[in-house]
Design an enzyme around this catalytic site. Structure first.
Site, PDB file in Angstrom:
ATOM      1  N   LEU A 134      -5.690 -12.655 -36.003  1.00  0.00           N
ATOM      2  CA  LEU A 134      -5.341 -13.095 -37.346  1.00  0.00           C
ATOM      3  C   LEU A 134      -4.951 -11.902 -38.220  1.00  0.00           C
ATOM      4  O   LEU A 134      -3.881 -11.882 -38.822  1.00  0.00           O
ATOM      5  CB  LEU A 134      -6.510 -13.863 -37.975  1.00  0.00           C
ATOM      6  N   PRO A 137      -1.977  -5.099 -40.062  1.00  0.00           N
ATOM      7  CA  PRO A 137      -2.160  -3.833 -40.785  1.00  0.00           C
ATOM      8  C   PRO A 137      -2.140  -3.983 -42.299  1.00  0.00           C
ATOM      9  O   PRO A 137      -2.845  -3.251 -43.006  1.00  0.00           O
ATOM     10  CB  PRO A 137      -0.976  -2.985 -40.285  1.00  0.00           C
ATOM     11  N   GLY A 140      -5.517  -8.206 -44.177  1.00  0.00           N
ATOM     12  CA  GLY A 140      -6.819  -8.447 -43.573  1.00  0.00           C
ATOM     13  C   GLY A 140      -7.445  -9.667 -44.201  1.00  0.00           C
ATOM     14  O   GLY A 140      -7.303 -10.795 -43.733  1.00  0.00           O
ATOM     15  N   SER A 141      -8.116  -9.465 -45.329  1.00  0.00           N
ATOM     16  CA  SER A 141      -8.733 -10.593 -46.025  1.00  0.00           C
ATOM     17  C   SER A 141      -7.689 -11.547 -46.595  1.00  0.00           C
ATOM     18  O   SER A 141      -7.923 -12.743 -46.710  1.00  0.00           O
ATOM     19  CB  SER A 141      -9.639 -10.080 -47.151  1.00  0.00           C
ATOM     20  N   THR A 170     -10.624  -7.248 -31.707  1.00  0.00           N
ATOM     21  CA  THR A 170     -11.685  -7.037 -30.728  1.00  0.00           C
ATOM     22  C   THR A 170     -11.222  -7.563 -29.378  1.00  0.00           C
ATOM     23  O   THR A 170     -10.691  -8.671 -29.290  1.00  0.00           O
ATOM     24  CB  THR A 170     -12.963  -7.770 -31.165  1.00  0.00           C
ATOM     25  N   GLN A 347     -35.220   5.651 -41.738  1.00  0.00           N
ATOM     26  CA  GLN A 347     -36.153   6.336 -42.638  1.00  0.00           C
ATOM     27  C   GLN A 347     -37.570   6.340 -42.071  1.00  0.00           C
ATOM     28  O   GLN A 347     -38.289   7.341 -42.171  1.00  0.00           O
ATOM     29  CB  GLN A 347     -36.136   5.656 -44.011  1.00  0.00           C
ATOM     30  N   GLY A 351     -36.921  12.321 -39.121  1.00  0.00           N
ATOM     31  CA  GLY A 351     -35.947  13.150 -38.421  1.00  0.00           C
ATOM     32  C   GLY A 351     -35.554  12.580 -37.076  1.00  0.00           C
ATOM     33  O   GLY A 351     -34.396  12.690 -36.654  1.00  0.00           O
ATOM     34  N   GLU A 374     -14.552 -10.461 -39.963  1.00  0.00           N
ATOM     35  CA  GLU A 374     -14.451 -11.903 -40.264  1.00  0.00           C
ATOM     36  C   GLU A 374     -14.658 -12.210 -41.739  1.00  0.00           C
ATOM     37  O   GLU A 374     -15.354 -13.165 -42.110  1.00  0.00           O
ATOM     38  CB  GLU A 374     -15.402 -12.699 -39.365  1.00  0.00           C
ATOM     39  N   THR A 376     -14.768  -9.608 -45.359  1.00  0.00           N
ATOM     40  CA  THR A 376     -15.730  -8.679 -45.941  1.00  0.00           C
ATOM     41  C   THR A 376     -16.751  -9.440 -46.779  1.00  0.00           C
ATOM     42  O   THR A 376     -16.523 -10.585 -47.173  1.00  0.00           O
ATOM     43  CB  THR A 376     -15.021  -7.655 -46.840  1.00  0.00           C
TER      44      THR A 376
END
Length: 394
Positions: A134, A137, A140-141, A170, A347, A351, A374, A376
């Site tokens: 769908l 470039p 998108g949305s 994908t 967190q 480390g 799919e 934002t």
């Protein structure tokens, strides 16, 4: 701690068949997915195609579809919980199953009986892998502004010739079939039509896979259509119906993303809890410190809320009731939750959480893309608001 920690979640399974299904899924995760889900495989960009062949043979690529054509006859409530389990073990696998299911949606919902009988058995259980085309470039949305064109040659029964570029696909370049949305008429949503395009079609070429922050084991690539010819028998639905087909697929697909997000979040929480109960500072486990205990409690609560929301939306879908608003809400909440929980898990580990020795840094990188794909999460808010207050005024 082994990944695939969603296996410890108490599932809401409506039938004995569903319980047997989950036993199979957990066996596959333990034996085939979890042992190969280490960061090294993802960093190497290895896509486990052989695993998807196994999932297809096991009936897991068509769970929510009709058994008449090779599907599993499972309600979405069950299918989504399977996705969550798979994504907790390895997001490349869970998201891959979700994308494949999305690619099958158009033909299963809008194809003719003849088309379904010809193609669906192989798509759902014949070892094939699908992709959904769908985005482009520059669109998108704003999918209604897509520019890939399909022009009919030779009259009403003539072939269609597709020209253009699709982006962020994908399974781009490795899929056996693509559900492609292309412009066949004027501007806007009414000029779009859906097609089922073979992966080996002449004139179809994939660009090099994108270099991504995470999900490196799942190839994402542009697809170039240079005069790709498909017969009218591969047109899905009516001419000009493609955008409606796409929106219908996305409503279901957003629930798949929501389930995958909760799987990643659950895996991150379980890693954080395991570490916090073992790691000692000041003579006792760090899980004994109230600040960290509250952090874990918030993470668990957010996960449970997200899971409840996507399951509630799935039950609406299973009952044949409208669920578009709830799908957008589930995608929004669950993916934001995954981002928050995975960040908090890093967190908790301190480390160590920032190193490749523990998977939480990968979970954090993977969670980010789920807020984008799919639609934002800003688009999800627009969808929800439109249901509440009507279309935006112009």
């Amino acid at each position: 701690m082994p990944e695939g920690a969603a296996q410890s979640v108490e599932r809401q399974l409506p039938t004995e068949e569903a319980r047997d299904l989950f036993a199979l899924v957990r066996e596959l995760i333990k034996g085939e997915i979890a042992p190969h889900a280490a960061a090294e495989e993802e960093e190497a960009g290895h896509f486990p195609r052989e695993l998807f062949t196994l999932l297809s043979e096991s009936g897991l690529l068509g769970l929510a579809y009709d058994s008449e054509f090779g599907g599993g006859d499972q309600p979405y409530e069950v299918y989504l919980q399977v996705l969550e389990e798979l994504a907790a073990a390895r997001l490349t696998v869970g998201l891959g199953v979700s994308v494949h299911s999305l690619a099958c949606h158009g033909l299963a919902g809008y194809g003719t009986k003849e088309q379904q009988a010809e193609h669906l058995p192989d798509m759902l259980g014949g070892g094939l892998l699908g992709a959904y085309c769908l985005s482009e470039p520059s669109s998108g949305s704003d999918a209604a502004s897509l520019r890939t064109k399909a022009v009919r040659e030779g009259g009403e029964d003539g072939d269609w010739v597709i020209t253009g570029t699709k982006a962020w696909i994908t399974h781009g370049g490795i899929a056996d079939f693509y559900t492609v949305l292309a412009r066949t008429g004027g501007e806007g949503a009414r000029g779009v039509t859906a097609f089922l395009v073979p992966g080996d079609a002449e004139g179809l070429q994939a660009a090099a896979p994108e270099k991504k922050m995470g999900m490196k084991g799942s190839p994402t690539a542009q697809l170039h259509f240079d005069g790709v010819r498909v017969s009218d028998a591969r047109r899905i639905g009516e001419v000009g119906q493609g955008f409606a087909i796409a929106l219908s697929a996305l409503d279901s697909g957003r629930l798949g993303i929501a389930a995958c997000a909760i799987g990643v979040a659950q895996a991150a929480l379980d890693e954080a809890v395991a570490y916090a109960t073992e790691r000692k500072q000041f003579g006792r486990p760090i899980a004994d410190f109230q600040g960290l205990r509250f952090m874990l409690a918030d993470m668990a609560t957010q996960i449970e809320a997200g899971r409840a929301l996507y399951l509630a939306a799935a039950r609406l879908r299973d009952a044949g009731r409208p669920f578009s608003k709830q799908a957008a809400m589930a995608k929004l909440l669950c993916t934001d939750t995954a981002m928050k929980v995975t960040t908090d898990a890093v967190q908790v580990l301190g480390g160590y959480g920032y190193t490749l020795d523990f998977p939480v840094e990968r979970f954090m990188r993977e969670a980010k893309v789920l807020q984008i794909v799919e639609g934002t999460n800003q688009i999800q808010r627009m969808v929800i608001a439109r249901h509440l207050a009507g279309p935006d005024s112009r």
